[in-house]
Design a protein around this motif. Structure first.
Motif, PDB file in Angstrom:
ATOM      1  N   ASP A 185       0.832  -1.214   0.000  1.00  0.00           N
ATOM      2  CA  ASP A 185       0.000   0.000   0.000  1.00  0.00           C
ATOM      3  C   ASP A 185       0.861   1.256   0.000  1.00  0.00           C
ATOM      4  OD1 ASP A 185      -2.822  -1.141   0.518  1.00  0.00           O
ATOM      5  OD2 ASP A 185      -1.493  -2.207   1.894  1.00  0.00           O
ATOM      6  N   TYR A 186       2.057   1.130   0.550  1.00  0.00           N
ATOM      7  CA  TYR A 186       2.961   2.276   0.648  1.00  0.00           C
ATOM      8  C   TYR A 186       4.373   1.870   0.227  1.00  0.00           C
ATOM      9  CZ  TYR A 186      -0.392   4.815   3.565  1.00  0.00           C
ATOM     10  OH  TYR A 186      -1.504   5.466   4.024  1.00  0.00           O
ATOM     11  N   ILE A 187       5.046   2.755  -0.514  1.00  0.00           N
ATOM     12  CA  ILE A 187       6.501   2.639  -0.632  1.00  0.00           C
ATOM     13  C   ILE A 187       7.087   4.016  -0.328  1.00  0.00           C
ATOM     14  CG2 ILE A 187       6.582   0.669  -2.212  1.00  0.00           C
ATOM     15  CD1 ILE A 187       7.187   2.611  -4.495  1.00  0.00           C
ATOM     16  N   LYS A 188       8.330   4.048   0.154  1.00  0.00           N
ATOM     17  CA  LYS A 188       8.923   5.313   0.568  1.00  0.00           C
ATOM     18  C   LYS A 188      10.378   5.417   0.094  1.00  0.00           C
ATOM     19  CE  LYS A 188      11.577   6.170   3.622  1.00  0.00           C
ATOM     20  NZ  LYS A 188      12.538   6.972   2.856  1.00  0.00           N
ATOM     21  N   PRO A 189      10.593   5.453  -1.230  1.00  0.00           N
ATOM     22  CA  PRO A 189      11.998   5.570  -1.661  1.00  0.00           C
ATOM     23  C   PRO A 189      12.546   6.962  -1.377  1.00  0.00           C
ATOM     24  CG  PRO A 189      10.500   5.706  -3.543  1.00  0.00           C
ATOM     25  CD  PRO A 189       9.644   5.460  -2.336  1.00  0.00           C
ATOM     26  N   ASN A 190      13.841   7.063  -1.107  1.00  0.00           N
ATOM     27  CA  ASN A 190      14.454   8.396  -1.106  1.00  0.00           C
ATOM     28  C   ASN A 190      14.879   8.681  -2.547  1.00  0.00           C
ATOM     29  OD1 ASN A 190      16.879   7.030  -1.467  1.00  0.00           O
ATOM     30  ND2 ASN A 190      17.472   7.184   0.686  1.00  0.00           N
ATOM     31  N   ASN A 191      15.433   9.852  -2.774  1.00  0.00           N
ATOM     32  CA  ASN A 191      15.764  10.260  -4.144  1.00  0.00           C
ATOM     33  C   ASN A 191      16.694   9.271  -4.844  1.00  0.00           C
ATOM     34  OD1 ASN A 191      14.870  13.198  -4.812  1.00  0.00           O
ATOM     35  ND2 ASN A 191      16.454  12.596  -6.276  1.00  0.00           N
ATOM     36  N   GLU A 192      17.674   8.802  -4.065  1.00  0.00           N
ATOM     37  CA  GLU A 192      18.679   7.885  -4.625  1.00  0.00           C
ATOM     38  C   GLU A 192      18.027   6.550  -5.016  1.00  0.00           C
ATOM     39  OE1 GLU A 192      21.826   7.628  -1.733  1.00  0.00           O
ATOM     40  OE2 GLU A 192      22.614   5.840  -2.745  1.00  0.00           O
ATOM     41  N   GLU A 193      17.149   6.046  -4.128  1.00  0.00           N
ATOM     42  CA  GLU A 193      16.477   4.770  -4.394  1.00  0.00           C
ATOM     43  C   GLU A 193      15.519   4.900  -5.589  1.00  0.00           C
ATOM     44  OE1 GLU A 193      16.667   3.284   0.269  1.00  0.00           O
ATOM     45  OE2 GLU A 193      14.923   4.366  -0.436  1.00  0.00           O
ATOM     46  N   LEU A 194      14.899   6.073  -5.713  1.00  0.00           N
ATOM     47  CA  LEU A 194      14.006   6.325  -6.853  1.00  0.00           C
ATOM     48  C   LEU A 194      14.804   6.294  -8.155  1.00  0.00           C
ATOM     49  CD1 LEU A 194      11.106   7.311  -7.708  1.00  0.00           C
ATOM     50  CD2 LEU A 194      12.008   9.630  -7.551  1.00  0.00           C
ATOM     51  N   SER A 195      15.966   6.950  -8.137  1.00  0.00           N
ATOM     52  CA  SER A 195      16.818   6.982  -9.328  1.00  0.00           C
ATOM     53  C   SER A 195      17.258   5.577  -9.706  1.00  0.00           C
ATOM     54  CB  SER A 195      18.066   7.824  -9.071  1.00  0.00           C
ATOM     55  OG  SER A 195      17.702   9.143  -8.783  1.00  0.00           O
ATOM     56  N   GLU A 196      17.630   4.791  -8.697  1.00  0.00           N
ATOM     57  CA  GLU A 196      18.096   3.425  -8.953  1.00  0.00           C
ATOM     58  C   GLU A 196      16.961   2.592  -9.558  1.00  0.00           C
ATOM     59  OE1 GLU A 196      19.016   1.123  -5.479  1.00  0.00           O
ATOM     60  OE2 GLU A 196      20.257  -0.291  -6.622  1.00  0.00           O
ATOM     61  N   LEU A 197      15.755   2.752  -9.007  1.00  0.00           N
ATOM     62  CA  LEU A 197      14.605   1.979  -9.476  1.00  0.00           C
ATOM     63  C   LEU A 197      14.279   2.310 -10.929  1.00  0.00           C
ATOM     64  CD1 LEU A 197      12.198   0.093  -8.686  1.00  0.00           C
ATOM     65  CD2 LEU A 197      10.934   2.170  -8.126  1.00  0.00           C
ATOM     66  N   LEU A 198      14.354   3.597 -11.271  1.00  0.00           N
ATOM     67  CA  LEU A 198      13.985   4.005 -12.628  1.00  0.00           C
ATOM     68  C   LEU A 198      15.182   3.994 -13.573  1.00  0.00           C
ATOM     69  CD1 LEU A 198      11.541   6.942 -11.776  1.00  0.00           C
ATOM     70  CD2 LEU A 198      10.995   4.546 -12.206  1.00  0.00           C
ATOM     71  N   ALA A 199      16.346   3.607 -13.055  1.00  0.00           N
ATOM     72  CA  ALA A 199      17.595   3.551 -13.833  1.00  0.00           C
ATOM     73  C   ALA A 199      17.852   4.859 -14.570  1.00  0.00           C
ATOM     74  CB  ALA A 199      17.565   2.368 -14.800  1.00  0.00           C
ATOM     75  N   THR A 200      17.593   5.970 -13.864  1.00  0.00           N
ATOM     76  CA  THR A 200      17.873   7.285 -14.438  1.00  0.00           C
ATOM     77  C   THR A 200      18.131   8.239 -13.278  1.00  0.00           C
ATOM     78  OG1 THR A 200      16.931   9.130 -15.656  1.00  0.00           O
ATOM     79  CG2 THR A 200      15.353   7.727 -14.582  1.00  0.00           C
ATOM     80  N   ASP A 201      18.895   9.277 -13.525  1.00  0.00           N
ATOM     81  CA  ASP A 201      19.231  10.171 -12.430  1.00  0.00           C
ATOM     82  C   ASP A 201      18.090  11.172 -12.214  1.00  0.00           C
ATOM     83  OD1 ASP A 201      20.612  11.433 -10.475  1.00  0.00           O
ATOM     84  OD2 ASP A 201      21.885  12.598 -11.836  1.00  0.00           O
ATOM     85  N   VAL A 202      17.276  10.941 -11.184  1.00  0.00           N
ATOM     86  CA  VAL A 202      16.190  11.894 -10.885  1.00  0.00           C
ATOM     87  C   VAL A 202      16.787  12.975  -9.987  1.00  0.00           C
ATOM     88  CG1 VAL A 202      13.889  12.194  -9.889  1.00  0.00           C
ATOM     89  CG2 VAL A 202      14.509  10.007 -10.943  1.00  0.00           C
ATOM     90  N   VAL A 203      16.871  14.202 -10.502  1.00  0.00           N
ATOM     91  CA  VAL A 203      17.512  15.261  -9.705  1.00  0.00           C
ATOM     92  C   VAL A 203      16.659  15.577  -8.482  1.00  0.00           C
ATOM     93  CG1 VAL A 203      18.893  16.347 -11.516  1.00  0.00           C
ATOM     94  CG2 VAL A 203      16.534  17.097 -11.156  1.00  0.00           C
ATOM     95  N   GLU A 204      17.332  16.032  -7.409  1.00  0.00           N
ATOM     96  CA  GLU A 204      16.617  16.278  -6.156  1.00  0.00           C
ATOM     97  C   GLU A 204      15.891  17.624  -6.243  1.00  0.00           C
ATOM     98  OE1 GLU A 204      18.935  15.453  -2.706  1.00  0.00           O
ATOM     99  OE2 GLU A 204      17.143  15.230  -1.468  1.00  0.00           O
TER     100      GLU A 204
END
Ligand code: ADP
Length: 318
Positions: A185-204
């Motif tokens: 029901d919930y996930i809580k990635p931080n910026n780094e984990e989000l970038s890793e998951l999407l295999a792209t650098d998501v800027v903060e």
């Protein structure tokens, strides 16, 4: 009842040095040891915030040879100990912080979990019938199948169809769940984990994170909360007609921000125990992260600090 599940806890040893040079003998100035399992931290915080002894339980695995410290910590904070003792020792994770504040980490991989032990945990989980909130925390212990967290989610839902499940993991373990049918029901990635998951650098930066949350991988997850340290966060709430929120928080002078993400999970669990609405769950997560950052102890909050942040629209604005 609230439950945290930690398959690969750790005992963290932090060394302070003046200098740290590779290939040389280095000496410490001081060191300290902390109990480092993410679910142990989240359970501690949930127990402090709900203040109801033993309504929070910790499950998972601990190495029998050095489990006393973890078990003592659970007892101290009124968390029911349901950890399975496995042969060997709980892993150590070492952090060296030099005089310039530069951090070097060395993490042991953790104890091997047998198929029997993994099944024992799944059976233990599916024997519970009164769960409101469950968090699945951290990395998978070595030897567990890659889809183990999907199995855990199924085991929870078997007898607790209305329990809310929070998944706080990263990398392949997170991806495996998001690609499967049994979703949290919930996930809580931080910026780094989000970038890793999407295999792209998501800027903060909030607009960049917001567009990242429109990725189809999040479509069927009801609540995605991306934490951005002192910058607050961004959330997606809902499936059919999702709403997106930018969360502003007051920046605090952090004493020790380690474990703030784990404290957020504790905050989410405590809000779930009280049946709070989605936005109030987000506020509780933020308040718990902030309350942890202003403490010296990792994965610890004072309830009064949490309440002060929670009740102030100036400190947390969703
Ligand atoms: P993680 O520990 O998972 O990397 P973050 O660094 O994003 O997570 O921090 C988690 C939460 O802790 C943030 O969303 C925020 O609520 C709180 N937090 C961390 N550092 C600060 C800070 N300096 N000031 C205010 N809140 C903070």
């Amino acid at each position: 009842m609230l439950l945290t599940i930690t398959t690969n806890p750790s005992i963290d040893v932090v060394y302070q040095t003046n200098f740290f040079k590779l290939g040389q003998t280095n000496r410490e100035v001081s060191h300290y040891q902390v109990i480092g399992g993410k679910g142990i931290n989240a359970g501690r915080v949930a127990s402090i915030l709900t203040g109801n002894k033993e309504n929070v339980a910790a499950m998972g695995f601990v190495g029998r040879d050095n489990s006393a410290g973890i078990i003592q910590d659970l007892q101290e904070y009124g968390v029911a100990n349901k950890m399975i003792q496995v042969p060997g020792k709980t892993r150590f994770c070492y952090t060296i912080i030099d005089g310039k504040g530069q951090k070097t980490e060395l993490n042991e991989v953790g104890q091997q979990i047998s198929t029997e032990e993994a099944n024992q945990l799944l059976e233990q989980i599916s024997s519970l019938t009164n769960l409101n909130g469950v968090s699945i925390n951290g990395s998978l212990a070595p030897n567990l199948p890659g889809n183990f967290y999907s199995q855990v989610i199924r085991a929870v839902r078997e007898k607790n169809p209305r329990a809310k499940i929070v998944l706080d993991t990263s990398g392949a373990a997170l991806k495996s769940v998001l690609m499967g049918k049994d979703l949290p029901d919930y996930i809580k990635p931080n910026n780094e984990e989000l970038s890793e998951l999407l295999a792209t650098d998501v800027v903060e930066e909030k607009n960049a994170v917001l567009s990242a949350l429109m990725n189809p991988i999040f479509k069927n997850i009801p609540n995605v909360l991306v934490s951005m340290g002192a910058h607050g966060g961004v959330a997606k709430v809902g499936i059919e007609t999702p709403r997106y929120y930018k969360i502003k928080i007051s920046s605090q002078l952090a004493v020790n921000p380690e474990g703030s993400g784990d404290a957020m999970i504790g905050g989410i669990l405590s809000a779930l125990a009280y049946g709070k609405s989605n936005i109030d769950v987000i506020r509780a997560a933020m308040a718990a992260g902030m309350a942890n950052a202003v403490e010296a102890k990792t994965g610890f909050v004072q309830k009064s600090t949490f309440n002060r942040f929670l009740r102030s629209d100036k400190d947390i604005h969703v």
